[in-house]
Structure formats: structure tokens, C-alpha cells
Design a protein around this motif. Sequence first.
Motif, short mmCIF file in Angstrom:
data_model
loop_
_atom_site.label_atom_id
_atom_site.label_comp_id
_atom_site.label_asym_id
_atom_site.label_seq_id
_atom_site.Cartn_x
_atom_site.Cartn_y
_atom_site.Cartn_z
N ARG A 526 2.68 -119.07 77.40
CA ARG A 526 3.65 -120.16 77.50
C ARG A 526 3.00 -121.33 78.22
N PHE A 527 2.91 -122.47 77.56
CA PHE A 527 2.31 -123.70 78.08
C PHE A 527 0.88 -123.49 78.61
N PRO A 528 -0.04 -123.02 77.73
CA PRO A 528 -1.43 -122.86 78.19
C PRO A 528 -2.12 -124.21 78.35
N ARG A 529 -3.01 -124.31 79.32
CA ARG A 529 -3.80 -125.54 79.52
C ARG A 529 -5.09 -125.17 80.26
N PHE A 530 -6.10 -126.02 80.11
CA PHE A 530 -7.38 -125.80 80.77
C PHE A 530 -7.20 -125.84 82.29
N LYS A 531 -7.74 -124.86 82.97
CA LYS A 531 -7.86 -124.93 84.43
C LYS A 531 -9.28 -125.31 84.81
N ALA A 532 -10.22 -124.70 84.09
CA ALA A 532 -11.64 -125.01 84.34
C ALA A 532 -12.46 -124.57 83.15
N ILE A 533 -13.54 -125.30 82.87
CA ILE A 533 -14.52 -124.88 81.88
C ILE A 533 -15.59 -124.11 82.64
N ARG A 534 -15.73 -122.83 82.35
CA ARG A 534 -16.61 -121.97 83.13
C ARG A 534 -17.99 -121.90 82.49
N TRP A 535 -18.77 -122.94 82.74
CA TRP A 535 -20.11 -122.98 82.19
C TRP A 535 -20.99 -121.86 82.77
N ASP A 536 -20.53 -121.29 83.90
CA ASP A 536 -21.29 -120.23 84.57
C ASP A 536 -21.04 -118.85 83.99
N LEU A 537 -20.06 -118.74 83.09
CA LEU A 537 -19.72 -117.44 82.53
C LEU A 537 -20.15 -117.33 81.07
N SER A 538 -20.26 -116.10 80.59
CA SER A 538 -20.60 -115.85 79.19
C SER A 538 -19.43 -115.15 78.50
N PRO A 539 -19.45 -115.04 77.17
CA PRO A 539 -18.37 -114.34 76.47
C PRO A 539 -18.17 -112.90 76.94
N ASP A 540 -19.20 -112.30 77.54
CA ASP A 540 -19.06 -110.94 78.07
C ASP A 540 -18.08 -110.89 79.23
N ASP A 541 -17.79 -112.03 79.83
CA ASP A 541 -16.95 -112.07 81.02
C ASP A 541 -15.48 -112.34 80.75
N VAL A 542 -15.11 -112.62 79.48
CA VAL A 542 -13.72 -113.02 79.23
C VAL A 542 -12.79 -111.82 79.36
N ASP A 543 -11.52 -112.13 79.63
CA ASP A 543 -10.53 -111.07 79.79
C ASP A 543 -10.20 -110.41 78.46
N THR A 544 -9.64 -109.22 78.53
CA THR A 544 -9.36 -108.42 77.34
C THR A 544 -7.86 -108.38 77.05
N LEU A 545 -7.53 -107.88 75.87
CA LEU A 545 -6.12 -107.70 75.52
C LEU A 545 -5.46 -106.72 76.48
N ILE A 546 -6.19 -105.73 76.92
CA ILE A 546 -5.64 -104.76 77.89
C ILE A 546 -5.27 -105.48 79.19
#
Length: 572
Positions: A526-546
Amino acid sequence: MTIQAAHTFLNLSKVAQSINETRGSNDKVKICADYFSSLEDETDLMLAAQFLGEGAFSNISGKRASVGSRTYSILAAELCEIDYDKVFKPSKTALGSSSETIEKLFTNIPEARAKWFPQDLTLKEVEAIFESLQAVSSRADKQEILTNAWTKMSPLEVKYFLRIMGRGSLRIGFESKSIVSSIVKAFKKSIEDVRYVHMITGSLGKTAALARNDQLEDAQFKLFQPIAFMLASPIESRTIENYTDYLAEEKFDGMRCQIHVKGNEVRIFSRDLNEITHSFPEIITFFADRSLPGIVLDGEICVYKNDTIMPFQHLQKRMGLKKPSKKILEQHPTILISYDVLFYDGKPVFEHTLLDRRALLTELSKEYVFPVTSQYPISHEDEIEMLFDQAIAHGNEGLMLKHKQSTYEYGQRRKSWLKVKKPGGSIDTVMMYAHAGSGKRGGTYSDFTLGISVRNDDRYEEEFIPIGKAYGGYTDEELKKLNSRIKEITAEKYGPTLGLYPDIVVELEFDDIQVNKRTKANFTLRFPRFKAIRWDLSPDDVDTLIDIERLYENKLNQERLKQINNPSFVFK
């Protein structure tokens, strides 16, 4: 544009497209105002304003075309002679829009082009098509009507036909307030007069006709006809000179509504002016039993159980039900909590100050016994934090600050009502698609589809699935850097949309997580928006559906203080 062609649906579609491709809001308004001025027939003017600002039917008509996305998408695939699952659905995912997808396919696929014989349908003929759609219920009947209509339209017309039919935004950077401004400019009227008439009629078409005919003063408020809601601005977007000018009120975790009552006749309208009366029979019975005189209240519908306001997710199970079952009524009982009165004793009171309206509401709630919010005076800015924490402990969303001397400013976001909220949470996501912007962002990719990981989830074959779309929260410099990087990680191009290799990680902030079975994740933000662009992270670090499922369950099971001990909730 010739006067003769002005009344065609093709011309309205071209006007909408021109508005979409124009940057400045004043220039957009001029295009629309010139168009309104060119329409000689009053019915055409009313339909044009309605189609551009409300949808296939006027907000106050109670009518809906009721054609699902899957119904017309399957039909579009059949007309294009393509596989729905293998071709249409991936194209839609890439573009992020069914109507955009259908326009592109109809334009570029020879099998589809061979079926089109555009006939310059008039606005009235298109209105008749919408009427025929709402009169039938089966998918086959609706698809037959759509087939006959689409073969008489150009792909551009089909796109705007679908967007108008869906009653959502036309996504051209031009909402109802811009239509109001266009009416003002086209017919040289006062902005306040046009806004007022729009509020009390609830219809852009009627407002346009009254403005053109110099009859704005003839407009009158009618009970059981919804009026435009007053809106709030985020407190961060406004500067407050004196906090003592405001009253604080807890912001309930429910659905905004407007209830019209006279004796045993009761009707409820949602924020988008849809009638939702049949979804809440217990509220209807409650107010019908009170023998109220003609009255209109502004308030919030909440699920209320064991003296506790339950999370919004419980209310979701009631929304859209025309006839809730006995089991649903027992599991998710609702109440309506009022916080404003707009009409009483045969006349509107929205021109009165908040203090006067509040005094009237308090008097009525005591006499007829119905729940209302409480309001707190503010003597210092520091008190807002204390009141906010109290609201969160009660399970509410935050606070509303309301100016004591404000009138009911329909359809405007000013300093009179301010909302104080904190994000419901944030997650790390990967950017999956970049969509070309419009208006002042034309020429850049500024709308983004973000995804979460399902790499280790046996329920899915993909690595990432979408969880939300966001188009704000970044700076101009960040957007420039994003666009530079996007060029390097583009995997595919679908018209104005780019499919991206997993690379850019965005911390996405949101207000809440909601169940949505129409999505791959079964959830939306609900109402998603950018908080920060995490140039320091990789796709391995993103959150999961779980992770999303766990956050949802935690919010659902969060302990809340009982409202019986909450002074912000008065029900005696």
C-alpha cells in the motif's frame, strides 16, 4: 480539430494522448479547455468531462461496466491470434498495463490490423456501448459487445476505451481537479464556484454543462447524492506557524466513507463516490434504528470486535461484498465512526468552521447515540509525538491535525487537514522493469516495477516476482544515475518499458501490506515509494516472499489496546 470532428471518440482519445505527452499542467489544462470549448452539443460536453475525469459512468449514477481485466485480455489475445499465457501475459507484465499492451499488439500484429475498420464513433455511441456492457452479466455477452466495439475503433481508441471503462485514472497526469480547472478556463468562471458546484452535484459532466450555460448558481445539494471528500496533506509538505490553531484526532485503520441518513433510509458511499450500502448491513440497521433527521456524516468504517478496532486486513474481507454471509458478519463486524457532519436540518453545513461542525456533531451523537472520534487541543509541537504514540498503541494509523477555523474544503489538499503517519515498514527489492515517464518526466524512465526473491521457494520457477510499482522518493540526481545504469542492464524492450537484468536494489517504503490474489505474490504494498537506492547491495540481498508473509502475519496479530479504554473513541 474541426468542430465536426470534435464530438468523436477518436478526437477525445487524441486529446487525452496529447495531454499525456504535454509536460506543464497549465498547458495540459489549455488543451482540455480548448477541447471543451469546441463541443457544441451539451450532451457531448457532459460525456467528454465524464469520460476524462470519472469513467464510463458518472460517479453518482451507481452504474459499472463490470468487465474484468482477464475477460478483455483473453479476448484481445484471441483477436490477435496469439497465445494468452505465452505471449499476452509476458507482454502485459513487461508494460505494466493491460490497455497499453492491447494498443501495442493491435497496432503491430497484422492479424489484428486486418480486423479493424475504424468508424469515427461519436461520444454518444460509445456511451451506448458502455450501457450495453453494464446490462449483461456473462463473459461471453461482454466479449461479444467488446468485439463489435473494438473492430470499429483504432488501437488508440481501444486503449482509452479500456481505461475509461475501468473507472481508474487515465494515467495521463490529469485528474479531476485538472478537469475542474479546464471547465474554469473554457467558460471563464470562478474556480471556487466551479469547485463548489462539482462538490454538491458530484458530477463533472453536470458541472461543465452548468458552467457553459451560466447556471452554476442553480446547483443545489441533494441528500443521498455523494459529495467530494475533503483531503489531507502530509504534515511534512506544509509549514505550520501555530500548532494551537489545530486539533488532533487519531486516524483510524479503516475505510473512509460518507453516510447519508433520513429516518430508515440509509446509504453509504466510499471515497471514490461508489455506493457501498449493501456491503455493511449492520451499519445500515444501526443508523436506521436511530430515526435520524436528514443528515450526512463523514467518517471511517472499521472492523470492531471485542471492544477493539481490528487491522485493516480484516476490513478487506468485507470490501466489495454485495451480500456478506452470516459467518463473515460474525467474524468481521463493522462500525462507522464519525468525525464530521456535512448536512443537517435540510441544509449543508460544510461552509461552517470545524469548531461549529464539531459542536453540532457532538450534540447529535449524544442525542442519537452513535460513535464519534475525540479531538485534542494542541498547546505545543512536542505534544504531537505523544499523541502519535498513543494512536499507534491503539492500533491506529497515526494522527490527523485539523484547523479549528477551516471549512470543509472539498477535493483540495491544503493546510487545513494534515496527516501525521509513519511508514508501515520497508523491504529491500530488486528493480525488474523501468517504465517511461510522461509529462515533465518524458524522455526518462521514472516508474519502476520492484520485485522480491523466490529463488529458494518451491512454489515458483522464477528468481524474482513483482511486489509493487513506485515512481517517487528519489532526487533528480538519483533519477539521472538510475537512467544511466538502466541502459547498461537492459535485457528486453517492450515499447515504453524495459525489462532489466537483476542489478539495482531499492529499499522500498510502504504504508501496509495487503492480500491481493490477482498478483503472483498474492500480496501488494500500500503506497510504496523509494526510501533509498541501495547501491551497496546486490540482488542476493533482497527480501523474500517468505519475509513478506511474515511481516503480514505480524501486523495481523499485533496486540491492540481495547477501544473501551481509549478516550479517542466516544461511544456511550
